[in-house]
Scaffold this active site. Sequence first.
Site, PDB file in Angstrom:
ATOM      1  N   LYS A 169       0.799  -1.229   0.000  1.00 49.90           N
ATOM      2  CA  LYS A 169       0.000   0.000   0.000  1.00 49.90           C
ATOM      3  C   LYS A 169       0.833   1.281   0.000  1.00 49.90           C
ATOM      4  O   LYS A 169       0.388   2.311  -0.493  1.00 49.90           O
ATOM      5  CB  LYS A 169      -0.928   0.018   1.220  1.00 49.90           C
ATOM      6  CG  LYS A 169      -2.155  -0.873   1.096  1.00 49.90           C
ATOM      7  CD  LYS A 169      -3.043  -0.693   2.306  1.00 49.90           C
ATOM      8  CE  LYS A 169      -4.273  -1.557   2.229  1.00 49.90           C
ATOM      9  NZ  LYS A 169      -5.182  -1.364   3.351  1.00 49.90           N
ATOM     10  N   ASP A 173     -10.395   2.995   1.889  1.00 48.68           N
ATOM     11  CA  ASP A 173     -10.560   2.535   3.270  1.00 48.68           C
ATOM     12  C   ASP A 173     -11.189   3.628   4.147  1.00 48.68           C
ATOM     13  O   ASP A 173     -11.912   3.333   5.092  1.00 48.68           O
ATOM     14  CB  ASP A 173      -9.203   2.138   3.880  1.00 48.68           C
ATOM     15  CG  ASP A 173      -8.756   0.757   3.424  1.00 48.68           C
ATOM     16  OD1 ASP A 173      -9.614  -0.040   2.996  1.00 48.68           O
ATOM     17  OD2 ASP A 173      -7.536   0.474   3.497  1.00 48.68           O
TER      18      ASP A 173
HETATM   19  P1  NAP Z   1      -0.327  -3.197   9.680  1.00 52.54           P
HETATM   20  O1  NAP Z   1       0.022  -2.057   8.790  1.00 52.54           O
HETATM   21  O2  NAP Z   1       0.551  -4.381   9.715  1.00 52.54           O
HETATM   22  O3  NAP Z   1      -0.435  -2.588  11.158  1.00 52.54           O
HETATM   23  C1  NAP Z   1      -0.759  -3.383  12.248  1.00 52.54           C
HETATM   24  C2  NAP Z   1      -0.654  -2.552  13.526  1.00 52.54           C
HETATM   25  O4  NAP Z   1      -1.061  -3.422  14.590  1.00 52.54           O
HETATM   26  C3  NAP Z   1       0.746  -2.072  13.851  1.00 52.54           C
HETATM   27  O5  NAP Z   1       0.658  -0.800  14.434  1.00 52.54           O
HETATM   28  C4  NAP Z   1       1.235  -3.091  14.864  1.00 52.54           C
HETATM   29  O6  NAP Z   1       2.148  -2.580  15.785  1.00 52.54           O
HETATM   30  C5  NAP Z   1      -0.047  -3.390  15.596  1.00 52.54           C
HETATM   31  N1  NAP Z   1       0.013  -4.684  16.267  1.00 52.54           N
HETATM   32  C6  NAP Z   1       0.287  -5.882  15.710  1.00 52.54           C
HETATM   33  N2  NAP Z   1       0.260  -6.839  16.645  1.00 52.54           N
HETATM   34  C7  NAP Z   1      -0.021  -6.226  17.824  1.00 52.54           C
HETATM   35  C8  NAP Z   1      -0.166  -6.690  19.145  1.00 52.54           C
HETATM   36  N3  NAP Z   1      -0.015  -7.980  19.447  1.00 52.54           N
HETATM   37  N4  NAP Z   1      -0.475  -5.795  20.101  1.00 52.54           N
HETATM   38  C9  NAP Z   1      -0.603  -4.493  19.797  1.00 52.54           C
HETATM   39  N5  NAP Z   1      -0.465  -3.985  18.559  1.00 52.54           N
HETATM   40  C10 NAP Z   1      -0.173  -4.848  17.586  1.00 52.54           C
HETATM   41  O7  NAP Z   1      -1.784  -3.748   9.351  1.00 52.54           O
HETATM   42  P2  NAP Z   1      -3.032  -2.909   8.818  1.00 52.54           P
HETATM   43  O8  NAP Z   1      -3.054  -2.877   7.343  1.00 52.54           O
HETATM   44  O9  NAP Z   1      -3.056  -1.619   9.545  1.00 52.54           O
HETATM   45  O10 NAP Z   1      -4.257  -3.834   9.254  1.00 52.54           O
HETATM   46  C11 NAP Z   1      -4.654  -3.933  10.604  1.00 52.54           C
HETATM   47  C12 NAP Z   1      -5.961  -4.702  10.681  1.00 52.54           C
HETATM   48  O11 NAP Z   1      -7.001  -3.990  10.032  1.00 52.54           O
HETATM   49  C13 NAP Z   1      -5.885  -6.075  10.018  1.00 52.54           C
HETATM   50  O12 NAP Z   1      -6.541  -7.006  10.832  1.00 52.54           O
HETATM   51  C14 NAP Z   1      -6.684  -5.892   8.748  1.00 52.54           C
HETATM   52  O13 NAP Z   1      -7.323  -7.087   8.341  1.00 52.54           O
HETATM   53  C15 NAP Z   1      -7.706  -4.871   9.177  1.00 52.54           C
HETATM   54  N6  NAP Z   1      -8.220  -4.132   8.017  1.00 52.54           N
HETATM   55  C16 NAP Z   1      -9.534  -4.249   7.732  1.00 52.54           C
HETATM   56  C17 NAP Z   1     -10.064  -3.574   6.659  1.00 52.54           C
HETATM   57  C18 NAP Z   1     -11.522  -3.720   6.348  1.00 52.54           C
HETATM   58  O14 NAP Z   1     -11.936  -3.365   5.227  1.00 52.54           O
HETATM   59  N7  NAP Z   1     -12.340  -4.198   7.268  1.00 52.54           N
HETATM   60  C19 NAP Z   1      -9.240  -2.757   5.852  1.00 52.54           C
HETATM   61  C20 NAP Z   1      -7.886  -2.642   6.177  1.00 52.54           C
HETATM   62  C21 NAP Z   1      -7.381  -3.342   7.271  1.00 52.54           C
HETATM   63  P3  NAP Z   1       3.732  -2.654  15.532  1.00 52.54           P
HETATM   64  O15 NAP Z   1       4.050  -1.540  14.595  1.00 52.54           O
HETATM   65  O16 NAP Z   1       4.266  -2.470  16.901  1.00 52.54           O
HETATM   66  O17 NAP Z   1       4.015  -4.007  14.960  1.00 52.54           O
END
Ligand code: NAP
Length: 504
Positions: A300, A336
Amino acid sequence: MQRTARVCAVITEETTAGALRALQESARVADLAEIRLDYLRDFDFGEPRNLSVFLERQPLPVIITCRDVDEGGHQALDNDLRLRLLAEASRTADYSDVEAVHYARLIELGADTSRLIVSYHNFKETPADLDSIYDRLVSFPAAIHKIATLAQHASDCLAHFKLLERAQRERRDLIAIAMGHRGIISRLLGPSRGSFLTYGSFGREKESAAGQLTCREMTRRYRIRDLSTKTRMVGIIGRPVAHSASPAMHNAAFAETGLDFVYVPFEVDDVNEFVRRMILVSTTESGLDFRGLSVTIPHKSAILNLVDELDPIASAVGAVNTLVIDHGKLHGYNTDVRGMLAPLAEVLSIEDHSFAVIGAGGAARAVICGLKSRGARVEVFARDPARASGIAGDFDVKIKRLDDLHKSEATVLINATPVGMHGHSEGVSPVSPDVFEGRIAAYDLIYNPAETQFLKDARERGCLTLSGMEMLVTQAAAQFELWTGRSAPVEAMRKACLEYLAES
Ligand code: NAP
């Protein structure tokens, strides 16, 4: 000349009775069936006449295949018995599939070449010299020739499309397949480029090769029989993408609106290479008419450098989840934000609330950007505030330690981490249940499962809860509108999404 796609159901049952049942049922979803004898545990391989059980009164043409272990076979068999069976199959079945290395022995055994499929497999890679492999293969007279190689990149499919073009020019029947998750488009688009057939598994968990879709998915979800060289392409690029709900939603939308589009998953490692070889009008080798792409993890942000024009929302978020390809130019959007805001606005008045966003990754950026654009108060809670510090400057928000969430006065908690997601950490919540005391609502961006542990804890403490499913559907509907200029059939997309999630 283009013909309607032939789908071949690969039958990988371990019992003769199971294989016979599958043969009958496969007529509902396929045009041919391939019996993989090497999967059978109760078959007498020493008696070629036993093949007749699979050939009499069958509802569709049958290919008999019995692979050596080195060629992807499922059990070690005496090679001479195996080849005698295949020679018999060439005389009695519709087709008998034999590896090219055994061709000479098959001829000695009296094989009927007019029913032979002579095949070459490479389970390691797609070699650069596919043309010379094709040259060697077609030197063995046969009804059909088949080349199946492992795709290490989505662009490896292009070599197969080129072979199919060549075979059409030479009026030969060829099956060309790039195996593995990166080769899915060769399975879906191969027939529209002249492949004699495409293989599908008879059911989930019954695949005979990596990347194989089920026959039902190919015919119903991807409408493979309607695809042609004129069909417009959209798809999703990311890694992994095999479990994305987007193909189900978007293809349902195209079916509902009668548009000649297909939406395909592309497992992509190198986004620059993909855009250069598959998309850009000036450099593409694909010949595919791309209208757009969904972009997901981990591309992205990287895609930002490749777009010609960036929508202001995508620019503010710092991430593109949607590409529109127009007259050779790439336009980057982020749906999004709309996807996240619309379902939330349905249940509460955003500007009247304060929000605690948990996580500081790509999705959190869209959430923060959207909420701030509506004038809401936002705090961000990260497990490592130092790593999340970029967000503070980009959006003028405070970053706090996740452990301090209980001190926040936010009325709505939003989970923007993957914690609790199916296949990742289902059943786990990123926060303790007591943080929901006294809050109004909880929103989890995760859509699978529909109720995460985060939402369950919130519901049990009287909070209104919202899952990520509506966000997923709304952002996809916005993509559909960008690509087609038509209003999205949201109900059909939601239904397809729910069905997909129920199946998975
Ligand atoms: P990402 O860029 O990988 O970011 C994940 C975030 O979660 C990071 O800040 C990470 O922290 C944090 N994290 C991971 N494991 C953690 C833990 N055990 N405790 C606390 N914080 C933690 O992922 P993303 O794209 O933002 O996606 C996040 C979620 O949103 C996913 O589940 C995705 O499926 C969902 N999502 C849904 C939609 C929808 O249409 N419904 C759209 C987009 C995303 P660190 O930096 O410290 O690793």
